[in-house]
Design a protein around this motif. Structure first.
Motif, mmCIF file in Angstrom:
data_model
loop_
_atom_site.group_PDB
_atom_site.id
_atom_site.type_symbol
_atom_site.label_atom_id
_atom_site.label_comp_id
_atom_site.label_asym_id
_atom_site.label_seq_id
_atom_site.Cartn_x
_atom_site.Cartn_y
_atom_site.Cartn_z
ATOM 1 N N MET A 112 0.841 -1.178 0.000
ATOM 2 C CA MET A 112 0.000 0.000 0.000
ATOM 3 C C MET A 112 0.884 1.239 0.000
ATOM 4 N N LYS A 113 0.477 2.245 -0.749
ATOM 5 C CA LYS A 113 1.218 3.496 -0.796
ATOM 6 C C LYS A 113 1.121 4.207 0.546
ATOM 7 N N SER A 114 2.051 5.095 0.791
ATOM 8 C CA SER A 114 2.088 5.837 2.037
ATOM 9 C C SER A 114 0.933 6.836 2.099
ATOM 10 N N ILE A 115 0.228 6.831 3.194
ATOM 11 C CA ILE A 115 -0.900 7.733 3.396
ATOM 12 C C ILE A 115 -0.431 8.912 4.233
ATOM 13 N N ALA A 116 -0.613 10.124 3.702
ATOM 14 C CA ALA A 116 -0.199 11.331 4.405
ATOM 15 C C ALA A 116 -1.366 11.969 5.152
ATOM 16 N N ILE A 117 -2.554 11.932 4.552
ATOM 17 C CA ILE A 117 -3.734 12.557 5.151
ATOM 18 C C ILE A 117 -4.889 11.576 5.096
ATOM 19 N N ILE A 118 -5.602 11.466 6.211
ATOM 20 C CA ILE A 118 -6.795 10.627 6.267
ATOM 21 C C ILE A 118 -7.982 11.501 6.619
ATOM 22 N N GLY A 119 -9.045 11.348 5.864
ATOM 23 C CA GLY A 119 -10.292 12.039 6.151
ATOM 24 C C GLY A 119 -11.363 11.014 6.459
ATOM 25 N N ILE A 120 -12.197 11.312 7.426
ATOM 26 C CA ILE A 120 -13.267 10.391 7.805
ATOM 27 C C ILE A 120 -14.599 11.120 7.711
ATOM 28 N N ASP A 121 -15.486 10.569 6.911
ATOM 29 C CA ASP A 121 -16.839 11.076 6.804
ATOM 30 C C ASP A 121 -17.650 10.363 7.886
ATOM 31 N N LEU A 122 -18.001 11.098 8.919
ATOM 32 C CA LEU A 122 -18.680 10.513 10.073
ATOM 33 C C LEU A 122 -20.147 10.274 9.782
ATOM 34 N N ALA A 123 -20.628 9.162 10.250
ATOM 35 C CA ALA A 123 -22.032 8.801 10.130
ATOM 36 C C ALA A 123 -22.409 7.991 11.359
ATOM 37 N N LYS A 124 -23.644 7.564 11.404
ATOM 38 C CA LYS A 124 -24.109 6.854 12.586
ATOM 39 C C LYS A 124 -23.483 5.462 12.719
ATOM 40 N N ASN A 125 -23.477 4.690 11.634
ATOM 41 C CA ASN A 125 -22.997 3.305 11.725
ATOM 42 C C ASN A 125 -21.874 2.961 10.754
ATOM 43 N N ILE A 126 -21.764 3.683 9.651
ATOM 44 C CA ILE A 126 -20.747 3.414 8.640
ATOM 45 C C ILE A 126 -19.904 4.663 8.450
ATOM 46 N N PHE A 127 -18.581 4.502 8.440
ATOM 47 C CA PHE A 127 -17.664 5.608 8.200
ATOM 48 C C PHE A 127 -17.027 5.428 6.832
ATOM 49 N N GLN A 128 -16.914 6.502 6.077
ATOM 50 C CA GLN A 128 -16.218 6.486 4.794
ATOM 51 C C GLN A 128 -14.843 7.087 5.045
ATOM 52 N N ILE A 129 -13.788 6.330 4.746
ATOM 53 C CA ILE A 129 -12.423 6.770 5.016
ATOM 54 C C ILE A 129 -11.727 7.051 3.689
ATOM 55 N N HIS A 130 -11.085 8.221 3.605
ATOM 56 C CA HIS A 130 -10.357 8.638 2.409
ATOM 57 C C HIS A 130 -8.919 8.918 2.817
ATOM 58 N N GLY A 131 -7.994 8.419 2.043
ATOM 59 C CA GLY A 131 -6.584 8.681 2.305
ATOM 60 C C GLY A 131 -5.901 9.237 1.071
ATOM 61 N N THR A 132 -5.024 10.228 1.273
ATOM 62 C CA THR A 132 -4.247 10.786 0.169
ATOM 63 C C THR A 132 -2.758 10.721 0.511
ATOM 64 N N ASP A 133 -1.940 10.704 -0.544
ATOM 65 C CA ASP A 133 -0.494 10.708 -0.336
ATOM 66 C C ASP A 133 0.004 12.149 -0.246
ATOM 67 N N ASN A 134 1.322 12.323 -0.204
ATOM 68 C CA ASN A 134 1.910 13.663 -0.069
ATOM 69 C C ASN A 134 1.624 14.572 -1.250
ATOM 70 N N LYS A 135 1.296 14.001 -2.394
ATOM 71 C CA LYS A 135 1.007 14.794 -3.592
ATOM 72 C C LYS A 135 -0.492 15.026 -3.776
#
Length: 61
Positions: free
Chosen positions: A1-24
């Motif tokens: 897996m590529k290196s993850i620099a930033i993680i964003g989490i879309d909060l919800a009641k039961n399911i979370f959507q997780i997004h990760g981006t690299d340094n670029k």
């Protein structure tokens, strides 16, 4: 897996959507995680710094 620099989490009641981006800013991760599995998802990842950003939608005067 590529290196993850930033993680964003879309909060919800039961399911979370997780997004990760690299340094670029390229997307390297998109994952849906149940609330019950959220800690397990992050447990095996390297330590990262979390911060919270609040976005208000529809709060116009």
């Amino acid at each position: 897996m590529k290196s993850i620099a930033i993680i964003g989490i879309d909060l919800a009641k039961n399911i979370f959507q997780i997004h990760g981006t690299d340094n670029k800013g390229r997307r390297v991760l998109i994952k849906r995680v149940k609330r019950s599995n959220l800690l397990n998802f992050f447990a095996w990842r390297r330590p990262i710094h979390f911060s919270q950003a609040e976005e208000r939608i529809g709060d116009e005067a």
